[in-house]
Design a protein around this motif. Structure first.
Motif, mmCIF file in Angstrom:
data_model
loop_
_atom_site.group_PDB
_atom_site.id
_atom_site.type_symbol
_atom_site.label_atom_id
_atom_site.label_comp_id
_atom_site.label_asym_id
_atom_site.label_seq_id
_atom_site.Cartn_x
_atom_site.Cartn_y
_atom_site.Cartn_z
ATOM 1 N N ARG A 198 0.828 -1.200 0.000
ATOM 2 C CA ARG A 198 0.000 0.000 0.000
ATOM 3 C C ARG A 198 0.869 1.258 0.000
ATOM 4 N NH1 ARG A 198 -2.713 3.478 3.474
ATOM 5 N NH2 ARG A 198 -4.882 3.920 2.926
ATOM 6 N N ARG A 199 1.905 1.246 0.821
ATOM 7 C CA ARG A 199 2.777 2.420 0.886
ATOM 8 C C ARG A 199 3.594 2.589 -0.396
ATOM 9 N NH1 ARG A 199 5.173 2.754 7.071
ATOM 10 N NH2 ARG A 199 3.143 2.803 8.129
ATOM 11 N N THR A 200 3.955 1.485 -1.007
ATOM 12 C CA THR A 200 4.678 1.570 -2.279
ATOM 13 C C THR A 200 3.798 2.187 -3.353
ATOM 14 O OG1 THR A 200 6.000 -0.392 -1.707
ATOM 15 C CG2 THR A 200 5.931 0.249 -4.028
ATOM 16 N N ILE A 201 2.549 1.747 -3.420
ATOM 17 C CA ILE A 201 1.612 2.304 -4.401
ATOM 18 C C ILE A 201 1.350 3.783 -4.095
ATOM 19 C CG2 ILE A 201 -0.774 2.204 -5.242
ATOM 20 C CD1 ILE A 201 -0.637 -0.829 -4.875
ATOM 21 N N ARG A 202 1.218 4.109 -2.822
ATOM 22 C CA ARG A 202 1.016 5.511 -2.440
ATOM 23 C C ARG A 202 2.199 6.361 -2.909
ATOM 24 N NH1 ARG A 202 2.094 9.340 1.310
ATOM 25 N NH2 ARG A 202 0.340 10.661 1.981
ATOM 26 N N GLY A 203 3.413 5.821 -2.800
ATOM 27 C CA GLY A 203 4.594 6.546 -3.269
ATOM 28 C C GLY A 203 4.544 6.815 -4.757
ATOM 29 N N TRP A 204 4.078 5.827 -5.539
ATOM 30 C CA TRP A 204 3.961 6.029 -6.993
ATOM 31 C C TRP A 204 2.903 7.081 -7.322
ATOM 32 C CZ3 TRP A 204 3.810 0.052 -7.401
ATOM 33 C CH2 TRP A 204 5.114 -0.449 -7.435
ATOM 34 N N LEU A 205 1.792 7.051 -6.585
ATOM 35 C CA LEU A 205 0.722 8.009 -6.849
ATOM 36 C C LEU A 205 1.139 9.437 -6.505
ATOM 37 C CD1 LEU A 205 -2.363 6.030 -5.441
ATOM 38 C CD2 LEU A 205 -1.711 6.303 -7.841
ATOM 39 N N LYS A 206 1.940 9.594 -5.451
ATOM 40 C CA LYS A 206 2.323 10.923 -4.972
ATOM 41 C C LYS A 206 3.687 11.374 -5.499
ATOM 42 C CE LYS A 206 -1.251 11.486 -2.179
ATOM 43 N NZ LYS A 206 -2.245 12.565 -2.410
ATOM 44 N N ALA A 207 4.271 10.628 -6.444
ATOM 45 C CA ALA A 207 5.648 10.911 -6.880
ATOM 46 C C ALA A 207 5.783 12.234 -7.617
ATOM 47 C CB ALA A 207 6.153 9.768 -7.771
ATOM 48 N N GLY A 208 4.718 12.720 -8.239
ATOM 49 C CA GLY A 208 4.793 13.946 -9.029
ATOM 50 C C GLY A 208 5.297 13.676 -10.437
ATOM 51 N N VAL A 209 5.312 14.728 -11.260
ATOM 52 C CA VAL A 209 5.759 14.594 -12.647
ATOM 53 C C VAL A 209 6.740 15.709 -12.989
ATOM 54 C CG1 VAL A 209 3.622 13.488 -13.413
ATOM 55 C CG2 VAL A 209 3.828 15.966 -13.552
ATOM 56 N N MET A 210 7.624 15.410 -13.930
ATOM 57 C CA MET A 210 8.531 16.404 -14.500
ATOM 58 C C MET A 210 8.020 16.733 -15.901
ATOM 59 S SD MET A 210 10.920 17.237 -12.347
ATOM 60 C CE MET A 210 12.158 17.968 -13.401
ATOM 61 N N ASP A 211 7.520 17.950 -16.068
ATOM 62 C CA ASP A 211 6.970 18.388 -17.353
ATOM 63 C C ASP A 211 7.802 19.558 -17.885
ATOM 64 O OD1 ASP A 211 5.458 18.905 -19.552
ATOM 65 O OD2 ASP A 211 3.596 19.360 -18.496
ATOM 66 N N ARG A 212 8.546 19.275 -18.957
ATOM 67 C CA ARG A 212 9.425 20.282 -19.574
ATOM 68 C C ARG A 212 10.393 20.882 -18.553
ATOM 69 N NH1 ARG A 212 4.226 21.218 -21.513
ATOM 70 N NH2 ARG A 212 3.937 20.761 -23.730
ATOM 71 N N GLY A 213 10.934 20.018 -17.703
ATOM 72 C CA GLY A 213 11.922 20.449 -16.734
ATOM 73 C C GLY A 213 11.374 21.001 -15.443
ATOM 74 N N LEU A 214 10.055 21.112 -15.314
ATOM 75 C CA LEU A 214 9.437 21.654 -14.113
ATOM 76 C C LEU A 214 8.725 20.552 -13.335
ATOM 77 C CD1 LEU A 214 7.878 24.940 -15.550
ATOM 78 C CD2 LEU A 214 10.019 24.715 -14.272
ATOM 79 N N PHE A 215 8.928 20.519 -12.023
ATOM 80 C CA PHE A 215 8.283 19.504 -11.180
ATOM 81 C C PHE A 215 6.872 19.950 -10.815
ATOM 82 C CE2 PHE A 215 7.096 17.931 -6.963
ATOM 83 C CZ PHE A 215 7.194 16.555 -7.179
ATOM 84 N N GLN A 216 5.914 19.026 -10.940
ATOM 85 C CA GLN A 216 4.537 19.296 -10.555
ATOM 86 C C GLN A 216 4.049 18.173 -9.640
ATOM 87 O OE1 GLN A 216 2.223 19.594 -14.146
ATOM 88 N NE2 GLN A 216 3.363 21.362 -14.922
ATOM 89 N N PRO A 217 3.513 18.514 -8.468
ATOM 90 C CA PRO A 217 2.993 17.462 -7.580
ATOM 91 C C PRO A 217 1.732 16.824 -8.162
ATOM 92 C CG PRO A 217 2.444 19.633 -6.730
ATOM 93 C CD PRO A 217 3.335 19.868 -7.913
ATOM 94 N N THR A 218 1.478 15.584 -7.804
ATOM 95 C CA THR A 218 0.270 14.884 -8.268
ATOM 96 C C THR A 218 -0.654 14.671 -7.071
ATOM 97 O OG1 THR A 218 1.528 12.823 -8.019
ATOM 98 C CG2 THR A 218 1.259 13.699 -10.243
ATOM 99 N N GLU A 219 -1.777 15.368 -7.081
ATOM 100 C CA GLU A 219 -2.744 15.278 -5.993
ATOM 101 C C GLU A 219 -3.853 14.283 -6.296
ATOM 102 O OE1 GLU A 219 -2.128 16.693 -3.233
ATOM 103 O OE2 GLU A 219 -0.429 17.874 -3.974
ATOM 104 N N ALA A 220 -3.968 13.880 -7.577
ATOM 105 C CA ALA A 220 -5.014 12.928 -7.967
ATOM 106 C C ALA A 220 -4.556 12.188 -9.217
ATOM 107 C CB ALA A 220 -6.329 13.657 -8.241
ATOM 108 N N GLY A 221 -5.206 11.065 -9.502
ATOM 109 C CA GLY A 221 -4.959 10.330 -10.742
ATOM 110 C C GLY A 221 -3.848 9.301 -10.633
ATOM 111 N N THR A 222 -3.837 8.393 -11.608
ATOM 112 C CA THR A 222 -2.765 7.412 -11.750
ATOM 113 C C THR A 222 -2.062 7.698 -13.071
ATOM 114 O OG1 THR A 222 -4.195 5.818 -12.894
ATOM 115 C CG2 THR A 222 -4.090 5.678 -10.504
ATOM 116 N N PRO A 223 -0.730 7.715 -13.106
ATOM 117 C CA PRO A 223 -0.021 8.113 -14.327
ATOM 118 C C PRO A 223 -0.215 7.120 -15.472
ATOM 119 C CG PRO A 223 1.519 7.273 -12.696
ATOM 120 C CD PRO A 223 0.194 7.364 -12.019
ATOM 121 N N GLN A 224 -0.766 7.579 -16.586
ATOM 122 C CA GLN A 224 -0.864 6.735 -17.776
ATOM 123 C C GLN A 224 0.554 6.495 -18.289
ATOM 124 O OE1 GLN A 224 -4.100 7.516 -20.664
ATOM 125 N NE2 GLN A 224 -4.467 9.371 -19.469
ATOM 126 N N GLY A 225 0.893 5.261 -18.533
ATOM 127 C CA GLY A 225 2.241 4.901 -18.936
ATOM 128 C C GLY A 225 2.895 3.986 -17.931
#
Length: 597
Positions: A207-234
């Protein structure tokens, strides 16, 4: 025990007994599946922990993300792509499902949506996270397959689009009904993390591992953005998480009826984030829509207004509906053409499923673009580009009423190839162009075909050559982890998702690998092998072809001398260039991957 670990670390990647590893993982998954069916949560958690620590599972997960998946050459934020054989086992030793591990963000990649101007965001995890997601997915999947609803079909290996279509056909075949055809807006991007983790209710490390993936955030064009919802497609595990989040939709909808007998009359068929609800009464459908909107709001989702409509299968201004590229509708007909009830009496209408108009237009545009973008190529090269497009589209639609549409596609393609030929020879007479590019064959005059360098002919296949084969829906809640391999192997030999050439080989080999003799099942990776290698004079004929597991193919190719034959041809300069080889494949040689992950 330590000696076994040492031996595993020294394993040559090319000599790994993959069949043995897969059998070990499958036995564990089967035990998890049965324990989940029996409601033994404690045993499920124990076996899942055992599987996530399994060396066999880690090896298979690494092979999947570094060798098999289409996205193996797509890097995450760490820049690591497909690893060499010597670099894979160190990755296997690193994989751990543990508490508090920091997860690297995913890399945002934007891909165009087919037929639209907007783009879909993908989140590409690192190679390490992809492999670990593969291990966790192996542990979670059998638990949830044991409880998933019978009419849930998307992202579940043996349950495809055609099963969903057959489920709809079976429900409306004898009676017109009202239908709620709906789509969930940005399902992958908006799933509420708390609701999803609450539904998982899993052991703490997973559960904690999955939570880490969900909350990992994304790097979009060099900028970090937190992920508050959703599961990353890919991500490898994202489709499974989406199915878990949407699990219970059918139960909620059928629960609006007070009696069990009435609940059975409400049917929900879901494929990923697209679903339909069917019932005889419009008021029930409207009530179902309200209940669904309330239920989706609890997990952070909502219906997409422009893709949600209520229609009738037989009556109204626009009867019928489109689902998964098919148009499903009932037509009022006379007595002699009418469908019949279970006792043989005429119904006064006939239920027909055809390719949707949007799907037809998209296919035409695809054919047009291929011809237009290959104006300068020779005839055999254009044929090699068009044939896979035709085969894939026809295989998808060969289970429904498509003969008339296939004929129309042949006429359209003839016009496109004629214009292509006229453009190449603007000063030549029409009869000269026809004789140069079209040859008679099997009583048909207009066959677009040309000769390869070895003297063989490459012909453009016709849509209308595709045989219509009715698809048989998967049984109830049946799952490959129930251990009934014979049933799944027989289904695979009739699957519309498999090319015609591969189906011929599957039937010839009775569903077994030509090297190890084990049954092919849905999810296996296979490749078409020349029994006598082409480098040693073997021909591209069915009597010289066999279907092998991908790892069996690697073993066979390493031992049949084909590499030495190619090396000798390179030395004397007789090996054909790559573009000629590509222009004459006779079969689809491998199954499509699962996406970028």
């Amino acid at each position: 025990m330590s000696r076994n670990i040492t031996n595993r670390r020294l394993y040559d990647w090319k000599a790994v007994p993959w069949r043995k590893l897969e059998r070990t993982v499958f036995k564990l998954q089967k035990r998890i599946y049965r324990a989940a069916q029996n409601g033994d949560k404690r045993l499920v958690r124990k076996l899942q922990g055992l599987l996530t620590r399994s060396w066999s599972a880690k090896m298979i997960a690494v092979r999947q993300v570094t060798q098999q998946n289409q996205g193996k050459k797509t890097a995450g934020v760490d820049g690591v792509t497909a690893l060499k054989p010597g670099e894979r086992q160190p990755l296997v030793r690193q994989l751990r499902v543990k508490k508090g591990e920091k997860v690297k963000p995913t890399l945002r990649v934007w891909i165009p949506k087919p037929g639209r101007d907007e783009k879909r965001p993908l989140g590409i995890p690192t190679m390490y996270d992809r492999a670990l997601q593969g291990v966790v997915k192996m542990a979670l999947e059998p638990e949830w397959e044991a409880v998933f609803e019978a009419n849930s079909y998307g992202f579940r290996r043996p349950r495809g689009c055609h099963d969903a279509i057959e489920a709809i056909f079976s429900n409306i075949r004898y009676k017109p009904k009202w239908v709620l055809d709906a789509d969930i807006a940005k399902c992958f991007d908006k799933i509420d993390h708390r609701a999803l983790l609450r539904k998982l209710n899993n052991s703490s490390p997973i559960r904690r591992t999955i939570r880490g993936w969900l909350k990992a955030g994304v790097m979009d064009r060099g900028l970090f953005q937190p992920t508050e919802a959703g599961t990353p497609q890919g991500g490898v595990i994202s489709p499974l998480l989406a199915n878990i989040a949407l699990h219970g939709l059918e139960t909620v909808v059928t629960g609006i009826a007070p009696k069990i007998t009435e609940q059975k009359k409400i049917t929900v068929v879901r494929y990923a984030d697209d679903f339909v609800v069917m019932h005889e009464n419009r008021e029930v459908i409207e009530r179902a829509k309200e209940v669904i909107q309330e239920w989706l709001a609890e997990i952070g989702l909502e219906l997409k207004a422009e893709k949600t409509r209520i229609s009738h299968t037989l009556d109204g201004e626009k009867p019928g509906f489109d689902f998964l590229g098919f148009n499903i509708r009932q037509y009022k007909v006379g007595r002699h053409r009418s469908g019949k009830s279970t006792n043989g009496s005429p119904l006064g209408f006939k239920t027909l499923i055809k390719p949707s108009q949007k799907a037809i237009e998209r296919h035409k545009e695809k054919l047009r673009s291929v011809v237009k973008s290959h104006r300068a190529l020779p005839q055999v090269a254009l044929t090699a580009k068009l044939n896979p497009v035709i085969r894939g589209w026809c295989n998808y639609y060969r289970t429904v009423v498509s003969k008339e549409v296939f004929g129309e596609m042949d006429v359209f393609l003839w016009e496109q190839t004629w214009n292509w030929a006229k453009r190449r020879h603007p000063n030549k007479m029409s009869w000269w162009i026809a004789e140069k590019y079209w040859k008679p064959e099997n009583g048909k005059q207009w066959n677009f075909k040309g000769k390869l360098k070895d003297g063989t002919e490459a012909r453009l296949i016709r849509h209308s050559e595709t045989e219509i084969i009715r698809h048989v829906k998967v049984k109830g809640k049946a799952c490959p982890m129930d251990g009934n391999l014979v049933y799944w192997s027989k289904r695979l030999r009739k699957s519309p998702d498999v090319s015609t050439g591969v189906l011929k080989l599957l039937n010839k080999q009775k569903g077994k690998c030509g090297h190890c003799g084990m049954l092919f099942t849905d999810g296996d990776r296979w490749e078409v092998d020349h029994i006598i290698p082409t480098s040693k004079g073997g021909k591209d004929r069915y009597d010289n072809l066999q279907l092998l597991h991908d790892y069996c193919h690697h073993i066979k190719t390493a031992s049949d001398g084909s590499h030495e034959g190619r090396a000798r041809k390179r030395e004397i300069g007789t090996e054909e260039p790559d573009e000629v080889k590509v222009s004459r494949p006779v079969l689809k040689t491998s199954r499509p991957g699962d996406g970028l992950a």
